[in-house]
Design an enzyme around this catalytic site. Structure first.
Site, PDB file in Angstrom:
ATOM      1  CG  HIS A 158      33.151  18.809  41.932  1.00  0.00           C
ATOM      2  ND1 HIS A 158      33.939  17.877  42.580  1.00  0.00           N
ATOM      3  CD2 HIS A 158      32.689  19.633  42.899  1.00  0.00           C
ATOM      4  CE1 HIS A 158      33.941  18.131  43.884  1.00  0.00           C
ATOM      5  NE2 HIS A 158      33.196  19.206  44.105  1.00  0.00           N
ATOM      6  CG  ASP A 177      25.322  20.620  44.801  1.00  0.00           C
ATOM      7  OD1 ASP A 177      26.562  20.706  44.716  1.00  0.00           O
ATOM      8  OD2 ASP A 177      24.730  20.179  45.821  1.00  0.00           O
ATOM      9  CB  ILE A 178      22.146  16.327  45.747  1.00  0.00           C
ATOM     10  CG1 ILE A 178      20.925  15.467  46.029  1.00  0.00           C
ATOM     11  CG2 ILE A 178      23.089  16.368  46.931  1.00  0.00           C
ATOM     12  CD1 ILE A 178      21.245  13.977  46.168  1.00  0.00           C
ATOM     13  CG  HIS A 232      30.514  23.890  43.372  1.00  0.00           C
ATOM     14  ND1 HIS A 232      29.560  23.307  44.167  1.00  0.00           N
ATOM     15  CD2 HIS A 232      31.690  23.304  43.709  1.00  0.00           C
ATOM     16  CE1 HIS A 232      30.138  22.398  44.954  1.00  0.00           C
ATOM     17  NE2 HIS A 232      31.431  22.387  44.703  1.00  0.00           N
ATOM     18  CD  GLU A 258      31.211  18.429  51.394  1.00  0.00           C
ATOM     19  OE1 GLU A 258      30.296  17.881  50.744  1.00  0.00           O
ATOM     20  OE2 GLU A 258      31.030  19.358  52.206  1.00  0.00           O
ATOM     21  CB  VAL A 259      32.715  14.709  45.561  1.00  0.00           C
ATOM     22  CG1 VAL A 259      32.681  13.554  44.567  1.00  0.00           C
ATOM     23  CG2 VAL A 259      31.423  14.758  46.373  1.00  0.00           C
ATOM     24  CG  ASN A 269      35.352  23.834  47.190  1.00  0.00           C
ATOM     25  OD1 ASN A 269      35.718  24.997  47.329  1.00  0.00           O
ATOM     26  ND2 ASN A 269      34.087  23.471  47.304  1.00  0.00           N
TER      27      ASN A 269
HETATM   28  P1  5GP Z   1      32.770  19.873  47.121  1.00  0.00           P
HETATM   29  O1  5GP Z   1      32.668  20.260  48.553  1.00  0.00           O
HETATM   30  O2  5GP Z   1      33.465  18.547  46.937  1.00  0.00           O
HETATM   31  O3  5GP Z   1      33.325  20.960  46.248  1.00  0.00           O
HETATM   32  O4  5GP Z   1      31.283  19.725  46.612  1.00  0.00           O
HETATM   33  C1  5GP Z   1      30.618  18.511  46.468  1.00  0.00           C
HETATM   34  C2  5GP Z   1      29.192  18.827  46.066  1.00  0.00           C
HETATM   35  O5  5GP Z   1      28.586  17.634  45.617  1.00  0.00           O
HETATM   36  C3  5GP Z   1      28.326  19.361  47.221  1.00  0.00           C
HETATM   37  O6  5GP Z   1      27.820  20.658  46.878  1.00  0.00           O
HETATM   38  C4  5GP Z   1      27.212  18.318  47.348  1.00  0.00           C
HETATM   39  O7  5GP Z   1      25.960  18.887  47.636  1.00  0.00           O
HETATM   40  C5  5GP Z   1      27.238  17.627  45.998  1.00  0.00           C
HETATM   41  N1  5GP Z   1      26.823  16.244  46.031  1.00  0.00           N
HETATM   42  C6  5GP Z   1      27.250  15.286  46.898  1.00  0.00           C
HETATM   43  N2  5GP Z   1      26.673  14.111  46.611  1.00  0.00           N
HETATM   44  C7  5GP Z   1      25.862  14.327  45.533  1.00  0.00           C
HETATM   45  C8  5GP Z   1      24.997  13.482  44.786  1.00  0.00           C
HETATM   46  O8  5GP Z   1      24.835  12.287  45.032  1.00  0.00           O
HETATM   47  N3  5GP Z   1      24.327  14.046  43.739  1.00  0.00           N
HETATM   48  C9  5GP Z   1      24.484  15.379  43.429  1.00  0.00           C
HETATM   49  N4  5GP Z   1      23.782  15.832  42.381  1.00  0.00           N
HETATM   50  N5  5GP Z   1      25.289  16.201  44.126  1.00  0.00           N
HETATM   51  C10 5GP Z   1      25.968  15.678  45.171  1.00  0.00           C
END
Ligand code: 5GP
Length: 123
Positions: A104, A33-34, A106, A99-100, A91
């Site tokens: 996915h 994760d970034i 975590h 968010e994405v 999520n």
């Molecule tokens: P969500 O809230 O959708 O479950 O989590 C999305 C995750 O993707 C977040 O923890 C965020 O830090 C990670 N993320 C967003 N953009 C990028 C990216 O460009 N590269 C990587 N490696 N992680 C990302």
């Protein structure tokens, strides 16, 4: 809701933006994760176009689900958190805080992670 080909994880899968790759198999890719929120914070994504956990688990073929699940177990073991313990988070949608819009999971660990949610009212 249609799958968005321009989401950031789709771009990672196409090699259009970089990632810190951890592991891969035929059906899934794992990368760091970034913005890590734990010493181990790895994202595992299916290579197929699935928006969310609902989409993936209701429509992905069994071998894709098996391959995805196997990669989760492998990266956790290889990261050294299988014995001490870790947390899997997926999520889904607005209330889940997704968010994405590419499914996915975590994989988080490397320290005691505390309560499952920040303390607050259940309702
Ligand atoms: P969500 O809230 O959708 O479950 O989590 C999305 C995750 O993707 C977040 O923890 C965020 O830090 C990670 N993320 C967003 N953009 C990028 C990216 O460009 N590269 C990587 N490696 N992680 C990302």
């Amino acid at each position: 809701m249609a799958y968005d080909n321009n989401n950031v994880f789709a771009k990672i899968l196409r090699g259009e933006i970089p990632c810190a790759r951890v592991a891969e198999n035929d059906h899934a890719l794992a990368f760091n994760d970034i913005h890590p929120q734990a010493p181990v914070h790895i994202l595992v994504i299916p290579k197929g176009r699935y928006i969310s956990s609902d989409d993936f688990y209701s429509s992905a073929p069994a071998e894709e689900i098996a391959g995805f699940s196997a990669l989760i177990a492998r990266v956790a073991r290889d990261a050294g958190v299988a014995d001490g313990g870790y947390r899997l988070i997926a999520n889904h949608g607005a209330d889940g805080g997704q968010e994405v819009p590419h499914f996915h999971v975590h994989v988080m660990g490397g320290r005691p992670l505390g309560p499952m949610l920040s303390r607050g009212p259940a309702a």
